[in-house]
Design a protein around this motif. Structure first.
Motif, PDB file in Angstrom:
ATOM      1  N   SER A 116       0.804  -1.238   0.000  1.00  0.00           N
ATOM      2  CA  SER A 116       0.000   0.000   0.000  1.00  0.00           C
ATOM      3  C   SER A 116       0.829   1.277   0.000  1.00  0.00           C
ATOM      4  CB  SER A 116      -0.939  -0.016   1.214  1.00  0.00           C
ATOM      5  OG  SER A 116      -0.178  -0.108   2.409  1.00  0.00           O
ATOM      6  N   HIS A 117       2.134   1.166  -0.266  1.00  0.00           N
ATOM      7  CA  HIS A 117       2.975   2.382  -0.320  1.00  0.00           C
ATOM      8  C   HIS A 117       4.199   2.105  -1.188  1.00  0.00           C
ATOM      9  CE1 HIS A 117       4.935   5.927   2.071  1.00  0.00           C
ATOM     10  NE2 HIS A 117       5.699   5.644   1.026  1.00  0.00           N
ATOM     11  N   THR A 118       4.151   2.559  -2.433  1.00  0.00           N
ATOM     12  CA  THR A 118       5.332   2.448  -3.299  1.00  0.00           C
ATOM     13  C   THR A 118       5.507   3.729  -4.119  1.00  0.00           C
ATOM     14  OG1 THR A 118       4.533   1.648  -5.471  1.00  0.00           O
ATOM     15  CG2 THR A 118       4.633   0.014  -3.693  1.00  0.00           C
ATOM     16  N   HIS A 119       6.767   4.055  -4.367  1.00  0.00           N
ATOM     17  CA  HIS A 119       7.094   5.164  -5.289  1.00  0.00           C
ATOM     18  C   HIS A 119       7.553   4.459  -6.566  1.00  0.00           C
ATOM     19  CE1 HIS A 119       7.396   8.169  -1.885  1.00  0.00           C
ATOM     20  NE2 HIS A 119       7.511   7.035  -1.226  1.00  0.00           N
ATOM     21  N   LEU A 120       6.577   3.992  -7.331  1.00  0.00           N
ATOM     22  CA  LEU A 120       6.875   3.057  -8.422  1.00  0.00           C
ATOM     23  C   LEU A 120       7.559   3.707  -9.622  1.00  0.00           C
ATOM     24  CD1 LEU A 120       6.266   0.008  -9.048  1.00  0.00           C
ATOM     25  CD2 LEU A 120       4.295   0.816 -10.340  1.00  0.00           C
ATOM     26  N   ALA A 135      -0.572  10.546   4.036  1.00  0.00           N
ATOM     27  CA  ALA A 135       0.597  11.405   4.253  1.00  0.00           C
ATOM     28  C   ALA A 135       1.791  10.628   4.788  1.00  0.00           C
ATOM     29  CB  ALA A 135       0.250  12.524   5.230  1.00  0.00           C
ATOM     30  N   HIS A 136       2.996  11.050   4.306  1.00  0.00           N
ATOM     31  CA  HIS A 136       4.260  10.623   4.913  1.00  0.00           C
ATOM     32  C   HIS A 136       4.442  11.530   6.131  1.00  0.00           C
ATOM     33  CE1 HIS A 136       5.179   9.122   0.851  1.00  0.00           C
ATOM     34  NE2 HIS A 136       6.285   8.570   1.301  1.00  0.00           N
ATOM     35  N   VAL A 137       4.434  10.976   7.309  1.00  0.00           N
ATOM     36  CA  VAL A 137       4.606  11.800   8.527  1.00  0.00           C
ATOM     37  C   VAL A 137       5.551  11.123   9.515  1.00  0.00           C
ATOM     38  CG1 VAL A 137       2.423  13.099   8.549  1.00  0.00           C
ATOM     39  CG2 VAL A 137       2.470  10.781   9.441  1.00  0.00           C
ATOM     40  N   ASP A 157       1.828   7.309   7.042  1.00  0.00           N
ATOM     41  CA  ASP A 157       2.899   6.378   6.713  1.00  0.00           C
ATOM     42  C   ASP A 157       4.246   6.790   7.321  1.00  0.00           C
ATOM     43  OD1 ASP A 157       0.644   6.291   4.955  1.00  0.00           O
ATOM     44  OD2 ASP A 157       1.770   4.938   3.671  1.00  0.00           O
ATOM     45  N   HIS A 158       5.005   5.813   7.737  1.00  0.00           N
ATOM     46  CA  HIS A 158       6.313   5.891   8.431  1.00  0.00           C
ATOM     47  C   HIS A 158       6.092   5.877   9.944  1.00  0.00           C
ATOM     48  CE1 HIS A 158       9.202   6.170   5.169  1.00  0.00           C
ATOM     49  NE2 HIS A 158       8.436   7.066   4.575  1.00  0.00           N
ATOM     50  N   LEU A 159       5.761   7.051  10.536  1.00  0.00           N
ATOM     51  CA  LEU A 159       5.419   7.149  11.965  1.00  0.00           C
ATOM     52  C   LEU A 159       6.537   6.737  12.915  1.00  0.00           C
ATOM     53  CD1 LEU A 159       1.714   5.862  11.827  1.00  0.00           C
ATOM     54  CD2 LEU A 159       2.471   8.222  12.215  1.00  0.00           C
ATOM     55  N   THR A 172       6.278  -1.859   1.311  1.00  0.00           N
ATOM     56  CA  THR A 172       7.716  -1.824   0.970  1.00  0.00           C
ATOM     57  C   THR A 172       8.303  -0.415   0.944  1.00  0.00           C
ATOM     58  OG1 THR A 172       7.279  -1.678  -1.404  1.00  0.00           O
ATOM     59  CG2 THR A 172       7.639  -3.905  -0.476  1.00  0.00           C
ATOM     60  N   ASP A 173       7.486   0.612   0.586  1.00  0.00           N
ATOM     61  CA  ASP A 173       8.030   1.959   0.321  1.00  0.00           C
ATOM     62  C   ASP A 173       8.999   1.907  -0.864  1.00  0.00           C
ATOM     63  OD1 ASP A 173       8.385   4.685   0.582  1.00  0.00           O
ATOM     64  OD2 ASP A 173       9.704   4.566   2.328  1.00  0.00           O
ATOM     65  N   TYR A 174       8.818   0.941  -1.753  1.00  0.00           N
ATOM     66  CA  TYR A 174       9.689   0.791  -2.927  1.00  0.00           C
ATOM     67  C   TYR A 174      10.031   2.156  -3.528  1.00  0.00           C
ATOM     68  CZ  TYR A 174      11.015  -0.597  -7.682  1.00  0.00           C
ATOM     69  OH  TYR A 174      11.681  -0.760  -8.880  1.00  0.00           O
TER      70      TYR A 174
HETATM   71 FE    FE Z   1       7.449   6.778   0.809  1.00  0.00          FE
END
Ligand code: FE
Ligand code: NIG
Length: 437
Positions: free
Chosen positions: A99-103, A269-271, A291-293, A343-345
């Motif tokens: 649910s989180h990738t920078h493809l 949000a990336h926070v 996301d991250h946290l 993954t945060d790919y």
């Molecule tokens: Fe990210």
């Protein structure tokens, strides 16, 4: 938020024309029931032994004990057309939802990689001209086709590791034309990949070089050009923002969320990746996910536990940046927060397509149990994308998206790290050995 409409499959990825039976399954993890999963359900993967899954027209028709599935009328009626996969001694679970990738990017960032090895930090490298901004030129120069090809190659690697749904962000174009081009590349890849994709606009990743010192002006580019156009052309479902030191502030995030909401897009949000940010000013927008946290403020945790916003933890980034600290999964889970793993790919902090590796990190470095990690990577990931009703568990009526692992016990999925135990995936009721690579 209403259920998100993912990008639909199209040729050559039409739904299966024949029914599919996964038979003799040693362990089936259904993850059925309440979604998202929190404690205590998060500890229970809904395990069924001697199981089967029957899919008809791309949907799960029956799943559970073989004795029950065997009674389904489609088995008899469509006997001749039935495709059967023998899953004896194997584990079947819902396909992973990443649910989180920078493809979409054009090249790996090897200079950053080497600089970090010799002691520079992520933020120092970015300040010296590396980091996110150094990925921009490549994306601006590339055409849609080249970006889509690269994305497609990554999707195939992901599917080979058990992933069947992928959220994909833009975020390395940082001008309207290049951000929209990145989203077009995502749409193009989605047409050609049999899995499901959810596109996200991350125009507010960082302020691009030409707007340095004028963040307000850049923010207007995002709110007045990128968001309206992405919404109007249905190129994005969500708007994301990188809200942290060196990127955007809380007030910027509020303005972005207001614009996204006005245009009917969901928000995420990336926070708290590098520093602490108060979350309450953003909560009223009902973000699908934070996301991250890593540096979440303790006082915000009970708030999160009461809401539908999923906490998506991304330990691949901690691993790749060589950090000692990992996201505080135990604190969040034990407080009742719905936690997802992804993954945060991306080329800067987490170049991995592998959900099993992320699960392994979650177990060894974040003290999540294998069952919790699997719930986080399936049903909770689906909820983080607004897809909890159609993805992430093995229940009649849901999309037939599954992963078959060559292991006898589900705990082996995170146990064999950096291994290749995924035998194949089912996407939309079609079986792809090796993920279709
Ligand atoms: Fe990210
Ligand atoms: O999620 N932190 C912001 N975005 C990415 C990193 C992107 C990059 O370095 O290219 C992340 O870690």
């Amino acid at each position: 938020m209403a259920e998100a409409m993912p990008l639909r499959r199209s040729l050559p990825t039409k739904p299966a024309s024949h029914p599919l039976l996964l038979a003799n399954i040693g362990q089936l993890l259904t993850l059925r029931g309440k979604a998202p999963r929190r404690v205590p359900e998060m500890k229970d993967p809904g395990l069924v032994e001697d199981a089967a899954v029957l899919s008809v027209d791309g949907k799960i028709a029956a799943a559970g004990k073989w004795k029950e599935v065997a009674k389904h009328p489609a088995l008899k009626a469509q006997r001749k057309k039935l495709e059967e996969i023998d899953c004896r001694g194997k584990v079947v679970l819902p396909g992973f939802v990443d649910s989180h990738t920078h493809l979409v990017f054009a090249a790996p960032r090897l200079v950053d990689f080497e600089k970090r090895i010799t002691g520079a930090s992520y933020e120092e490298i970015a300040a010296a001209g590396g980091g996110i901004r150094s990925s921009v030129e490549g994306v601006r120069k590339a055409n849609v086709k080249a970006l889509a090809e690269r994305a497609l190659a990554a999707l195939r690697e992901m599917a080979a590791q058990g992933t069947t749904t992928v959220e994909a962000k833009s975020g390395y174009g940082l001008e309207a034309a290049a951000e929209l081009k990145s989203l077009e590349a995502i749409a193009e890849a989605a047409k050609r990949w049999p899995g499901t994709m959810v596109p996200t606009l991350l125009g507010a990743h960082v302020v691009p070089r030409e707007f340095l010192g004028k963040p307000e002006k850049y923010l207007r580019e995002v709110t007045e050009k990128m968001i309206p156009q992405a919404a109007q052309r249905k190129l994005a479902r969500f708007v994301d923002v990188y809200c942290d030191r060196g990127a955007f502030g809380l007030e910027d995030a509020v303005r972005l969320f207001e614009a996204a909401t006005r245009h009917g897009l969901g928000v995420r949000a990336h926070v708290c990746q590098l520093t602490s940010t108060e979350l309450w000013p953003l909560l009223r927008f009902q973000p699908a996910s934070f996301d991250h946290l890593d540096h979440v403020v303790d006082e915000d945790i009970p708030q999160l536990a009461r809401r539908g916003t999923v906490a998506t933890l991304l330990p691949g980034a901690n691993y790749f940046l060589g950090l000692e600290q990992y996201p505080p999964a135990r604190k969040l889970i034990d407080a009742g927060v719905a936690v997802a793993l992804a993954t945060d790919y991306n080329p800067g902090t987490s170049p991995t397509p592998s959900m099993p590796f992320v699960l392994s990190l979650a177990c060894t470095h974040m003290k999540m149990t294998p069952a919790e990690a699997i719930a986080a990577a399936t049903i909770n990931g689906a909820c983080a994308l607004g897809l909890g009703a159609s993805k992430g568990s093995v229940e009649a009526g849901k999309d037939a998206d599954l992963a078959v692992f060559e292991v006898e016990d589900y705990r082996e999925v995170p146990y064999w790290f950096a291994a290749q135990r995924c035998q194949g995936v089912v996407m939309g009721g079609r079986y792809f050995p090796g993920g279709g690579r």
